[in-house]
Design a protein around this motif. Structure first.
Motif, PDB file in Angstrom:
ATOM      1  N   ALA B 554       0.834  -1.199   0.000  1.00  0.00           N
ATOM      2  CA  ALA B 554       0.000   0.000   0.000  1.00  0.00           C
ATOM      3  C   ALA B 554       0.872   1.252   0.000  1.00  0.00           C
ATOM      4  CB  ALA B 554      -0.923  -0.012   1.215  1.00  0.00           C
ATOM      5  N   ALA B 555       1.889   1.248   0.850  1.00  0.00           N
ATOM      6  CA  ALA B 555       2.757   2.412   0.939  1.00  0.00           C
ATOM      7  C   ALA B 555       3.503   2.647  -0.372  1.00  0.00           C
ATOM      8  CB  ALA B 555       3.733   2.241   2.091  1.00  0.00           C
ATOM      9  N   LEU B 556       4.020   1.556  -0.960  1.00  0.00           N
ATOM     10  CA  LEU B 556       4.823   1.698  -2.181  1.00  0.00           C
ATOM     11  C   LEU B 556       3.969   2.138  -3.367  1.00  0.00           C
ATOM     12  CD1 LEU B 556       7.138  -1.422  -1.885  1.00  0.00           C
ATOM     13  CD2 LEU B 556       7.905   0.964  -1.972  1.00  0.00           C
ATOM     14  N   LEU B 557       2.732   1.708  -3.383  1.00  0.00           N
ATOM     15  CA  LEU B 557       1.904   1.977  -4.556  1.00  0.00           C
ATOM     16  C   LEU B 557       0.915   3.121  -4.311  1.00  0.00           C
ATOM     17  CD1 LEU B 557       1.462  -1.758  -5.226  1.00  0.00           C
ATOM     18  CD2 LEU B 557       2.434  -0.194  -6.907  1.00  0.00           C
ATOM     19  N   GLY B 558       1.059   3.754  -3.169  1.00  0.00           N
ATOM     20  CA  GLY B 558       0.203   4.894  -2.870  1.00  0.00           C
ATOM     21  C   GLY B 558      -1.270   4.532  -2.778  1.00  0.00           C
ATOM     22  N   ALA B 559      -1.534   3.353  -2.231  1.00  0.00           N
ATOM     23  CA  ALA B 559      -2.935   2.940  -2.098  1.00  0.00           C
ATOM     24  C   ALA B 559      -3.277   2.756  -0.627  1.00  0.00           C
ATOM     25  CB  ALA B 559      -3.164   1.641  -2.858  1.00  0.00           C
ATOM     26  N   THR B 560      -4.535   2.558  -0.331  1.00  0.00           N
ATOM     27  CA  THR B 560      -4.896   2.227   1.047  1.00  0.00           C
ATOM     28  C   THR B 560      -4.884   0.705   1.186  1.00  0.00           C
ATOM     29  OG1 THR B 560      -7.228   2.124   0.502  1.00  0.00           O
ATOM     30  CG2 THR B 560      -6.390   4.247   1.300  1.00  0.00           C
ATOM     31  N   THR B 565      -5.522  -6.911  -2.317  1.00  0.00           N
ATOM     32  CA  THR B 565      -5.813  -8.328  -2.057  1.00  0.00           C
ATOM     33  C   THR B 565      -4.581  -9.137  -2.423  1.00  0.00           C
ATOM     34  OG1 THR B 565      -6.759  -8.473  -4.266  1.00  0.00           O
ATOM     35  CG2 THR B 565      -8.317  -8.206  -2.449  1.00  0.00           C
ATOM     36  N   LEU B 566      -4.426 -10.278  -1.771  1.00  0.00           N
ATOM     37  CA  LEU B 566      -3.305 -11.151  -2.126  1.00  0.00           C
ATOM     38  C   LEU B 566      -3.756 -12.081  -3.240  1.00  0.00           C
ATOM     39  CD1 LEU B 566      -1.692 -12.068   1.306  1.00  0.00           C
ATOM     40  CD2 LEU B 566      -1.315 -10.098  -0.181  1.00  0.00           C
TER      41      LEU B 566
END
Ligand code: FES
Ligand code: FES
Lengths: 163, 768
Positions: B554-560, B565-566
């Motif tokens: 989430a942090a790397l891709l700027g998402a919440t 999902t895995l």
């Protein structure tokens, strides 16, 4: 007794000619493992009792620990790395895996060489069991090994009776 | 994806089948030397000196050392100190002033070639004053024989018990006594031991290849003995050709290769040969067990007295007196037994020292206890199954506190319904039909018998266990554990647990095991603990890993985190798939992100106790009195099976070893202490022709409350009751006219038993 004199020998190992200089007292298992890089060369006893060292010499399974390497001069040697041919190798590997015939894997190369001999010589299941009795395994309780070989024999019989 | 409970193929097999695996024997290092150990030819002698003579200058020889050269090294320690007084019986790394068993290391030769090392070894002379060996328990010793034994060779006494035994015996309707004996046996894995020490620069430490079982404990002990910083000692485990309790303990040879490598600044390799193995590796069993039961006329045991005598061999090794302790603690087995008193004495003799071998103390205890139950049935003319039923602990009493300790830990049976399992086994294997057809064959003149035995095992939860999951550079998730692979398929089972926790397929994982520099702590692999303890730690670590994986992506891709999902081999963010390898590359490239690592500890105060029923059918040959096991059935309550096929494989292999222990395996010595069994020709183990028809029933009715997955161990349930079940079957084959209470039941042993019966049982057998 020291024995440092080296003898020149050559044999075919899994189809490739090898020329080596070895001391007379060294066993075939020792030379296959230490000089030829065969990781399947497993010494379980060095006394001819366990069969971990079984390799095929001129088509017959023998105890590599009981043969001096110099006695194998000129022989056709096949190990668990190759067996008789790639098809047989693949079939035997699959059957061993499927039937859980491997635990620690130390006895496995020896049993694979026996299985290969059993298939090449079209032995009956009873004869196969006699042949497999040559070798020791301390992990599996053997019955998975017998199942694997029985499965291979059944598959062969099916192929043989097919069109 | 539910990976627990699937019998998937083993992840270990491709490597083993392609013979690409490195057992320690095929490893070699630049500039490597080979060690040969010169061993005591005497069972007992005062060592005057060891004459190195021409050995030092023989071809290829680099060094020769004797005990005198390493006097500064302390003896090999215990992993637990039950009593400081026992420390005097530890084994020195090489013999110093006394030779105490045939095979004790007396000198080492280091040479450029293993044959040259052995050649030179023959030039070394051991000068000693031979003394009478002590070969039996309870031998009176005088100061001349053994100063440290002070009058008797008993060196330890263990007492355990609860309840009012005296009162129960005073009130007893029947008092029944039996004496049981288990010969000395050992595990004989197909690969002998081996070790290679590779020194670090400036002798600051070394890497030791060939490690197994308890690498972390051995690292600590090696550092202590060799006065090194613990960080300098790195143990490396490759593949091992079977363990069964004997491989991987710290033995003198492990210390010697390390010592030599440090001293000489070169890698040093030692590979044990098979006859050395029989002299040097831990022996086991070798117990005599006298039981005395106070029994009601309905066959209910009111009290039990046990007197256990253990022949420990020449020294107390890493396991000190643990096996005798376990025999005392587990003897009551699945039975209530309201009052119990056990005394075990441990005796030193001039034989190879003993340690643990698969189901240590329990194979012995179950044998004696189950023989007692059968003796009660015989005395009271009751059905042996009925006597068991009447004495079993009931499900309502679970968890059952035995009110005694095993090696300092309270024995509490965690869960189960022993009666239910007994009934399930009887139904599943159709015991009435087995008995009926045996009877029919007996009528036709065959000698056939059916035996049944029950047991409770324990899964050791000693220490705690740490596991780590790490996202590696190639996108694989490494499962790092300090537990050990000895052929049991633990890589597969542990990967299944991680795959289950994360929902990833099995091929995403790579097991890194037995590398002491990769993980801080581990209890190791013994007492069926690996899947339970390491599995529980991995289960926990995978939950942490999952959370971190989602947060990091989430942090790397700027998402919440909610939108992540895995998926198969990575994660999915708003319809975009990011593979694990991609994620790792992004972590590497990012200045803020830390590597994905999840570490978890698991500890459990209580032991998980699997249990089960063994049923054997045997046939005795009337001509040569050999016993053949025709059928062997096991019902085993495992709590929850991670990989049912692998559990069955453990039970089957264990049972075969147990049948060997019941019928053939015995280490023997001559009257002057010379070992008579130093090859597979003398020490007979089962072969394919000895294999019975096996049937194995896995039960998962009683998950263990001691760990989050409900697991119980698998390694020892196959061997535990094998001696008891086979002996009961032999007894049944002779319609209870003989009672085999000594293992192994060889043809000779059977002949002796039969010749003692007054109705001359042997002759009718012979006539057939
Ligand atoms: S190593 Fe050759 S028979 Fe055992
Ligand atoms: S699999 Fe270990 S000896 Fe056969």
């Amino acid at each position: 007794m020291e024995d440092t004199e080296l003898h020149t020998i050559s044999f075919t190992l899994n189809g490739v000619t090898q020329r080596l200089r070895v001391a007379a007292r060294r066993s075939l298992t020792d030379v296959l493992g230490q000089e030829c890089g065969m990781k399947s060369a497993h010494m379980g006893c060095g006394q001819g009792d366990c069969g971990s060292c079984t390799v095929s010499v001129d088509g017959v399974p023998i105890r590599g620990c009981l043969l001096f390497a110099v006695q194998a001069d000129g022989a056709d040697i096949r190990t668990a790395e190759a067996l008789a041919n790639p098809d047989s190798l693949a079939a035997i590997r699959n059957a061993f895996k499927k039937h859980r015939a491997i635990q620690c894997g130390y006895c496995t190369p020896g049993f694979m060489v026996l299985a290969d001999y059993i298939l090449r010589n079209e032995l009956s299941l009873d004869q196969a069991i006699q042949t497999l009795s040559a070798n020791l395994c301390r992990c599996t309780g053997y019955s998975p090994i017998v199942s694997a070989v029985a499965d291979l024999l059944a598959a062969r019989a099916e192929r043989g009776s097919g069109p | 994806m539910n990976m627990i409970g699937q019998s998937i193929d083993r992840v270990e097999d491709d490597d083993l089948l392609q013979a690409s695996t490195r057992f320690v024997g095929s490893l070699a290092f630049e500039n490597m030397l080979h060690m040969h150990v010169v061993r005591s030819p005497y069972a007992h002698a005062r060592l005057k000196n060891v004459t190195v003579g021409k050995a030092a200058s023989a071809p290829g020889v680099v060094a020769v050392w004797t005990g005198n050269d390493i006097r500064e090294l302390p003896p090999i320690g215990f992993r637990r100190i039950p009593d400081r007084d026992l420390l005097q019986h530890r084994q020195p790394v090489m013999a110093l002033d006394e030779l105490r068993y045939v095979g004790e290391p007396a000198a080492i030769v280091l040479a450029t070639d293993p044959c040259l090392a052995e050649d030179a070894g023959r030039l070394i002379a051991i000068n000693a004053e031979i003394r009478p060996p002590v070969l039996d328990c309870g031998t009176e010793t005088d100061a001349r024989t053994e100063a440290r034994m002070r009058g008797s060779n008993e060196v330890a006494r263990i007492e355990k018990g609860y309840g009012d035994v005296e009162a129960a015996f005073a009130a007893a309707e029947h008092k029944i006594s039996i004496s049981c004996r288990l010969a000395r046996q050992t595990a004989v894995p197909m690969e002998t031991r081996g070790a290679i020490a590779v020194p670090h620069p400036a002798a600051a430490g070394f890497d030791l290849y060939g490690a197994a079982k308890v690498p972390h404990a051995n690292r600590q002990e090696l550092a202590r003995i060799l006065s090194l910083d613990i960080g300098g000692v790195v143990l490396r485990e490759g593949h091992a050709g079977g363990g069964f309790g004997v491989r991987g303990e710290l033995y003198p040879e492990d210390v010697l290769v390390a010592f030599a490598a440090l001293r000489l600044g070169r890698p040093v390799k030692w590979i044990e040969d098979r006859s050395e193995h029989f002299l040097a590796i831990n022996h086991s069993r070798d117990q005599t067990i006298h039981l005395n039961a106070a029994v009601s006329k309905t066959g209910i045991i009111a009290a039990l007295r046990a007197r256990i005598t253990t022949d420990q061999g020449a020294y107390l090794r890493t396991h000190e007196i643990k096996v005798s302790d376990l025999s005392c603690a587990f003897l009551p087995g699945p039975y209530r037994i309201p009052a119990y008193q056990a005394t075990a004495t441990v005796h030193l003799t001039n034989k190879t020292p003993c340690g643990t071998y698969r189901a240590p103390g329990r194979f012995e205890a179950t044998f004696a206890m189950e023989r007692m139950i059968d003796a009660i049935a015989r005395t009271l003319e009751l059905d042996p199954v009925e006597v068991r039923r009447r004495n079993l602990i009931s499900a309502a009493d679970m968890p059952f506190d035995r009110q005694i300790e095993a090696t300092g830990k309270r024995v509490v049976y965690d869960s189960g319904d022993y009666l239910q399992t007994l009934d399930t086994a009887i139904r599943a294997f159709d015991l009435p039909e087995l008995r009926r057809s045996a009877e029919e064959r007996r009528q036709r003149g065959e000698c056939i018998g059916i035996g049944l035995a029950m047991f409770v095992e324990k899964t050791d939860t000693a220490l705690h266990e740490t596991a780590r999951l790490e996202l590696a550079a190639d996108g694989k998730i490494e499962i790092v554990t300090g537990t050990s692979s000895l052929g049991q398929g633990m890589e597969t089972a542990l990967a299944q647990i991680a795959a289950d926790g994360l929902g990833f397929p099995i091929d995403v994982f790579r097991i890194v095991r037995g590398q002491t520099d990769r993980i801080s702590q581990s209890g190791g692999t013994f007492a069926s603990r690996t899947t339970v303890m390491a599995g529980s730690a991995i289960h926990e670590a995978s939950r942490i890993f999952r959370r971190k994986l989602i947060e990091t992506s989430a942090a790397l891709l700027g998402a919440t985190t909610e939108v992540i999902t895995l998926r198969r081999d990575g994660c999915c963010i708003n319809g975009r798939n990011v593979a694990l390898s991609e994620l790792r590359a992004m972590i590497d490239a990012s200045a803020h992100s830390t590597q994905l690592i999840a570490e978890a500890d698991f500890s459990s105060g209580a032991m998980a106790c699997p249990y089960g029923v063994h049923i054997a059918q045997v046939k005795v040959d009337p001509d040569d009195l050999s016993v053949t096991v025709e059928k062997y059935h096991i019902a085993y309550e495992i709590g929850r099976a991670v990989n049912p096929d692998l559990v069955k494989a453990q039970l089957l292999g264990g049972a075969m070893q147990g049948i060997g222990g019941a019928l053939m395996e015995e280490i023997s010595f001559s009257s002057d202490g010379q070992p008579l069994t130093t090859s597979f020709a003398d020490y007979v183990t089962p072969r394919i022709v000895d294999v019975p028809a096996f049937e194995i029933l896995l039960l998962e009715d009683w998950p263990s409350p001691t760990n989050p997955l409900g697991l119980k161990g698998a390694g020892e349930g196959g061997i535990n009751a094998a001696g008891a079940a086979v002996a009961a079957a032999v007894e049944d084959a002779f319609a209870a006219k003989i009672a085999p209470r000594r293992l192994p039941i060889t043809p000779k042993a059977l002949f002796d038993l039969l010749s003692k019966t007054d109705d001359g049982l042997i002759s009718p057998l012979r006539r057939r």
